[in-house]
Scaffold this motif. Structure first.
Motif, short mmCIF file in Angstrom:
data_model
loop_
_atom_site.label_atom_id
_atom_site.label_comp_id
_atom_site.label_asym_id
_atom_site.label_seq_id
_atom_site.Cartn_x
_atom_site.Cartn_y
_atom_site.Cartn_z
N PRO A 99 37.85 71.02 13.53
CA PRO A 99 37.80 69.75 13.94
C PRO A 99 38.77 68.97 12.41
O PRO A 99 39.30 67.81 12.72
N LYS A 100 38.50 69.50 11.32
CA LYS A 100 39.30 69.13 10.27
C LYS A 100 40.90 69.12 10.51
O LYS A 100 41.59 68.28 10.04
N SER A 101 41.09 70.04 11.41
CA SER A 101 42.70 69.99 11.57
C SER A 101 43.06 69.02 12.61
O SER A 101 44.01 68.27 12.54
N VAL A 102 42.17 68.54 13.62
CA VAL A 102 42.29 67.25 14.50
C VAL A 102 42.49 66.18 13.55
O VAL A 102 43.30 65.15 14.01
N GLN A 103 41.48 66.16 12.73
CA GLN A 103 41.50 65.06 11.95
C GLN A 103 42.62 64.76 10.93
O GLN A 103 43.40 63.72 11.09
N ALA A 104 43.32 65.80 10.35
CA ALA A 104 44.63 65.83 9.96
C ALA A 104 45.68 65.11 10.84
O ALA A 104 46.60 64.45 10.43
N LYS A 105 45.85 65.90 12.08
CA LYS A 105 46.83 65.35 13.13
C LYS A 105 46.54 64.00 13.26
O LYS A 105 47.43 63.24 13.35
N LEU A 106 45.25 63.48 13.59
CA LEU A 106 45.14 61.99 13.83
C LEU A 106 45.60 61.16 12.56
O LEU A 106 46.15 60.04 12.75
N GLN A 107 45.36 61.84 11.53
CA GLN A 107 45.84 60.77 10.07
C GLN A 107 47.30 60.82 10.06
O GLN A 107 47.96 59.64 9.67
N GLU A 108 47.93 61.77 10.66
CA GLU A 108 49.47 62.10 10.63
C GLU A 108 49.89 60.88 11.61
O GLU A 108 51.11 60.11 11.59
N TYR A 142 31.73 77.96 45.63
CA TYR A 142 31.79 78.66 44.36
C TYR A 142 30.57 78.50 43.53
O TYR A 142 29.95 77.64 43.48
N TYR A 143 30.47 79.52 42.68
CA TYR A 143 29.19 79.47 41.74
C TYR A 143 30.00 79.47 40.16
O TYR A 143 30.67 80.07 40.02
N SER A 144 29.72 78.25 39.50
CA SER A 144 30.20 78.29 38.10
C SER A 144 29.09 79.03 37.15
O SER A 144 28.01 78.38 37.20
N LEU A 145 29.68 79.58 36.10
CA LEU A 145 28.72 80.06 35.27
C LEU A 145 29.60 79.60 33.72
O LEU A 145 30.55 79.94 33.46
N GLN A 146 28.82 78.63 33.10
CA GLN A 146 29.17 78.40 31.78
C GLN A 146 29.13 79.27 30.73
O GLN A 146 27.88 79.71 30.36
N ALA A 147 30.19 79.62 30.06
CA ALA A 147 30.13 80.48 28.81
C ALA A 147 30.72 79.60 27.65
O ALA A 147 31.04 80.45 26.66
N GLY A 148 31.11 78.63 27.64
CA GLY A 148 31.75 78.00 26.34
C GLY A 148 31.65 76.40 26.47
O GLY A 148 31.41 76.02 27.76
N GLU A 149 31.88 75.73 25.49
CA GLU A 149 31.71 74.37 25.37
C GLU A 149 32.87 73.96 24.41
O GLU A 149 32.91 74.51 23.11
N LYS A 150 33.57 72.59 24.73
CA LYS A 150 34.18 72.15 23.53
C LYS A 150 33.40 71.47 22.61
O LYS A 150 32.00 71.12 22.71
N THR A 151 33.97 71.60 21.19
CA THR A 151 33.21 70.69 20.20
C THR A 151 33.67 69.37 20.39
O THR A 151 34.56 68.72 20.47
N TYR A 152 32.43 68.47 20.10
CA TYR A 152 32.22 66.99 20.15
C TYR A 152 32.57 66.54 18.68
O TYR A 152 32.13 67.16 17.67
N ALA A 153 33.42 65.47 18.76
CA ALA A 153 33.98 64.95 17.49
C ALA A 153 34.02 63.32 17.62
O ALA A 153 35.05 63.10 18.59
#
Length: 460
Positions: free
Chosen positions: A344-353, A207-218
């Motif tokens: 990312p701020k919402s992820v930070q809040a979940k980690l704090q919880e 198959y051929y992969s076409l990259q059209a998105g990336e996750k945010t690094y934090a």
């Protein structure tokens, strides 16, 4: 050569003649030139801190100018010890240029660990070896060689083509962050640092992969402090033990499953390639992201868990100050790859919880984030034609990367960006960032034709 930055596309001189007919396939001269440029490229040890990127940029500029670019259309801009290189290929319109992206830097390589000198390209007839020979000097070479070919053929595009080579993609990505805003309004970015064809172990295209998105690094820092004391007088509290309990809660938590147009398309097509229970789970998840059994099966696979949710893992722990003292401070790094559209701020809040009141979660460096790029019909048609050159009818699978390329910075400026590399290779041959990095020798002609078709279709 002129080293002034191309800051204004409108100020550049445009050529208004009609494109000459182009040839159907790359000639041997193009393959030979690509091998030459790739070999010279590997010899520049463009590792962060060595200051070699500017010299490499000068070399590439000389190749572009010798290949038909005017000196005033090639620009190098310094950024500390690194630099960017940009080259303007004039079309009949400068309003919506197509940006071609690759990066000039590479990760470190210790010669003592390698079988060969990492900064001398060698071949055994089957592979080319060297640091960066794949990531990303291969894709960069294909872009430069294709642009030289188009100049030789007299091709004049309908849209301007702008080559943008960055100098620190493997580290801080300062160069991409600086130049990306200058291209707001560009039609699209075609990135040579992602995408490509996957071969089975026997060399059959899968198959051929076409990259059209990336996750945010934090990276989030968890800190627990304690008064400490003498180890012979233990108290009811210990910062290392408290951190251990906090991190266990983080490890036990699974962020909710998510999907997007891109990941749905990815799983829908990948399901056709993966047999058995796992493939069936992909198909079910593509249709119903709330299918708990499908989510569980995909979450158990490291290759696919990053496609269905935000992930956070503990990567470093540091604590204590003496063998005979109670620890006063313990820190842990939690590395997260965040699903597009999630703050990312919402992820930070979940980690704090999760870690609780006895710990503090900090967010030292906020990295860029972006949405996924739409699956543009014209782009997909051009990619279809390019892929058919090497493997007619091969399945094209849109994908989201768990890692990061410079496309993230361009997408953050609202510019649709796509990883559309022309390389076809086996996963077992991928040693990017690793020892004895290599690429198949016979991949070069097809990759050159891939980029030639893409550019003549999209820019012509």
């Amino acid at each position: 050569m002129n080293t002034k930055l191309l800051t204004s596309l409108a100020a550049l001189v445009l050529v208004g003649c009609v494109s000459a007919p182009v040839k159907a396939e790359a000639e041997q001269v193009d393959v030979d030139k690509a091998v030459e440029i790739l070999g010279r490229s590997v010899a520049f040890d463009t590792v962060a801190g060595r200051g070699k990127v500017p010299a490499y940029a000068e070399y590439l500029a000389s190749e572009l100018i010798a290949g038909g670019f005017a000196e005033e259309d090639v620009a190098i801009e310094p950024f500390g010890e690194t630099s960017t290189l940009m080259a303007h290929y004039a079309g009949r319109s400068a309003e919506t240029p197509i940006v071609l992206n690759a990066h000039m830097d590479v990760v470190e390589a210790d010669p003592a660990d390698w079988v060969r000198d990492p900064f001398t390209m060698e071949t055994d007839g089957t592979y080319f070896y060297g640091r960066g020979v794949l990531d990303n000097k291969y894709g960069l070479t294909m872009l430069v060689t294709t642009l030289i070919r188009l100049k030789r053929e007299g091709f004049v595009p309908a849209h301007d083509i702008i080559l943008v080579l960055t100098g620190d993609e493997e580290t801080a990505q300062v160069t991409a962050a600086e130049v990306a805003p200058r291209f707001k309004g560009a039609r699209m970015v075609l990135n040579a640092d992602a995408g490509g064809g996957t071969l089975s172990d026997d060399g059959t295209p899968r198959y051929y992969s076409l990259q059209a998105g990336e996750k945010t690094y934090a990276d989030f820092e968890v800190v627990i402090t304690n008064p400490g004391g003498h180890s012979s007088r233990p108290t009811g509290s210990n910062a290392i033990i408290d951190m251990s309990a906090a991190l266990e809660r983080v490890a036990a938590y699974a962020f909710p499953p998510q999907t997007s147009e891109l990941t749905q398309a990815y799983f829908r097509e990948t399901a056709k390639q993966v047999p058995g229970e796992l493939g069936a789970a992909m198909a079910r998840f593509a249709e119903n992201p709330e299918d708990a059994e499908a989510v569980a099966l995909l979450s158990a696979e490291p290759e696919y868990i990053g496609q269905i949710r935000t992930t956070c893992v503990v990567t470093q722990v540091e604590g204590g100050h003496a063998q005979n003292a109670l620890p006063q401070r313990v820190t842990a790094n939690i590395n997260c790859r965040i699903f597009p559209g999630v703050s990312p701020k919402s992820v930070q809040a979940k980690l704090q919880e999760l870690v609780g009141d006895g710990a503090e979660v900090n967010f030292p460096v906020e990295y860029p984030q972006s949405e996924t790029s739409p699956l543009d019909a014209e782009l997909m048609a051009a990619v279809r034609k390019a892929v058919d050159i090497q493997s007619p009818g091969l399945t094209i699978i849109p994908s989201m990367s768990a890692g990061t390329t410079d496309s993230l910075l361009f997408r953050g400026q609202g510019i649709p960006s796509y990883g559309v590399s022309g390389i076809f290779m086996k996963p077992s041959d991928d040693f990017a960032h690793g020892l004895n990095e290599r690429v198949p020798v016979d991949s070069i002609p097809g990759a050159l034709e891939h980029w030639h078709v893409l550019l003549t279709e999209l820019a012509g």
